[in-house]
Motif scaffolding. Structure first.
Motif, PDB file in Angstrom:
ATOM      1  N   SER A 160      44.393  43.204  32.832  1.00 31.95           N
ATOM      2  CA  SER A 160      44.568  42.550  34.134  1.00 31.95           C
ATOM      3  C   SER A 160      44.467  43.559  35.271  1.00 31.95           C
ATOM      4  O   SER A 160      43.928  43.250  36.344  1.00 31.95           O
ATOM      5  N   ALA A 161      44.955  44.780  35.043  1.00 35.64           N
ATOM      6  CA  ALA A 161      44.862  45.811  36.084  1.00 35.64           C
ATOM      7  C   ALA A 161      43.408  46.187  36.344  1.00 35.64           C
ATOM      8  O   ALA A 161      42.983  46.320  37.500  1.00 35.64           O
ATOM      9  N   ARG A 162      42.641  46.357  35.279  1.00 32.30           N
ATOM     10  CA  ARG A 162      41.227  46.725  35.447  1.00 32.30           C
ATOM     11  C   ARG A 162      40.416  45.590  36.065  1.00 32.30           C
ATOM     12  O   ARG A 162      39.349  45.830  36.643  1.00 32.30           O
ATOM     13  N   ALA A 163      40.931  44.374  35.950  1.00 30.85           N
ATOM     14  CA  ALA A 163      40.251  43.236  36.572  1.00 30.85           C
ATOM     15  C   ALA A 163      40.624  43.095  38.045  1.00 30.85           C
ATOM     16  O   ALA A 163      40.111  42.204  38.733  1.00 30.85           O
ATOM     17  N   GLY A 164      41.526  43.960  38.508  1.00 25.13           N
ATOM     18  CA  GLY A 164      41.873  43.958  39.923  1.00 25.13           C
ATOM     19  C   GLY A 164      43.161  43.241  40.275  1.00 25.13           C
ATOM     20  O   GLY A 164      43.425  42.982  41.457  1.00 25.13           O
ATOM     21  N   TYR A 165      43.990  42.954  39.271  1.00 24.13           N
ATOM     22  CA  TYR A 165      45.237  42.232  39.524  1.00 24.13           C
ATOM     23  C   TYR A 165      46.445  43.138  39.303  1.00 24.13           C
ATOM     24  O   TYR A 165      46.337  44.212  38.713  1.00 24.13           O
ATOM     25  N   ASP A 166      47.593  42.682  39.781  1.00 28.17           N
ATOM     26  CA  ASP A 166      48.840  43.437  39.674  1.00 28.17           C
ATOM     27  C   ASP A 166      49.607  42.928  38.450  1.00 28.17           C
ATOM     28  O   ASP A 166      50.208  41.851  38.502  1.00 28.17           O
ATOM     29  N   PRO A 167      49.611  43.681  37.341  1.00 29.39           N
ATOM     30  CA  PRO A 167      50.257  43.189  36.125  1.00 29.39           C
ATOM     31  C   PRO A 167      51.772  43.079  36.232  1.00 29.39           C
ATOM     32  O   PRO A 167      52.373  42.214  35.589  1.00 29.39           O
ATOM     33  N   VAL A 168      52.401  43.937  37.020  1.00 31.77           N
ATOM     34  CA  VAL A 168      53.854  43.850  37.170  1.00 31.77           C
ATOM     35  C   VAL A 168      54.221  42.566  37.907  1.00 31.77           C
ATOM     36  O   VAL A 168      55.148  41.846  37.520  1.00 31.77           O
ATOM     37  N   ARG A 169      53.484  42.272  38.944  1.00 35.40           N
ATOM     38  CA  ARG A 169      53.695  40.999  39.652  1.00 35.40           C
ATOM     39  C   ARG A 169      53.361  39.829  38.724  1.00 35.40           C
ATOM     40  O   ARG A 169      54.031  38.804  38.738  1.00 35.40           O
TER      41      ARG A 169
END
Length: 207
Positions: A160-169
């Motif tokens: 998800s991070a590499r896709a441009g999203y915030d995984p912690v959120r």
């Protein structure tokens, strides 16, 4: 006649889902090909459009081995933002990349053989041996289930991070689902343990 508020929310959720699929799916496929050998990495994202189902997402494969990540409308409509949806999608894709379905089947087979063998050695009747085999399969299938969930959380964070999203959120989704605690033979680890894995992995990525 204008659209109702419910229709507007549904349309927004649908657009968000398509956007997340477009961003996450290629990253998951790229990571799958980079980390595996001989595994089908052509993900198919499907939607169960029955409106009366509780929120759910899962990963499976079709009869040709093609990985399927399925979402239902309940989950698509229940996430609070695209980060949550991307994290769930990355998590389910990670189950396939780590080949958890195959490992679960293997654990179930071993458990069935072991329990049936113990029952047979103890002189149990055929029906008791059959029951022991079924119990062994269930125990075997759950032996590594918590570990698999944490592995999927870790790799799902990266996807998800590499896709441009915030995984912690995105992992805030855990706060709104029942906490399974640390039950014996439970299929999922405590939510706090899962969130800790996400935060630790995100920190390692510099997030």
């Amino acid at each position: 006649m204008g659209a109702t508020a419910a229709q507007l929310r549904a349309n927004q959720a649908a657009r968000q889902f398509v956007e997340v699929v477009d961003a996450v799916e290629p990253v998951a496929e790229q990571m799958c090909r980079a980390r595996t050998s001989g595994l089908n990495c052509d993900f198919q994202i499907v939607v169960d459009d029955r409106a009366d189902q509780p929120p759910n997402a899962f990963q499976t494969v079709d009869r040709f081995g093609r990985p399927i990540v399925a979402f239902n409308l309940g989950l698509i409509n229940s996430v609070e933002n695209a980060d949550e949806l991307a994290f769930v999608m990355g998590h389910e894709a990670a189950h396939h990349i780590r080949d958890h379905l195959t490992k679960t089947r293997e654990s179930a087979t071993v458990g069935a053989v072991v329990f049936a063998g113990i029952a047979a050695i103890s002189g149990a009747e055929a029906e008791a041996i059959k029951n022991a085999e079924q119990l062994g399969a269930a125990v075997g299938a759950r032996t590594y289930s918590k570990e698999f969930e944490l592995e999927a959380d870790q790799l799902g964070t990266i996807i998800s991070a590499r896709a441009g999203y915030d995984p912690v959120r995105g992992a805030a989704f855990f706060a709104r689902i029942p906490d399974p605690g640390n039950r014996f033979l439970g299929s999922h680890p405590p939510n706090a343990a899962r969130l800790e894995v996400v935060k630790r992995t995100a920190a390692s990525l510099g997030l």
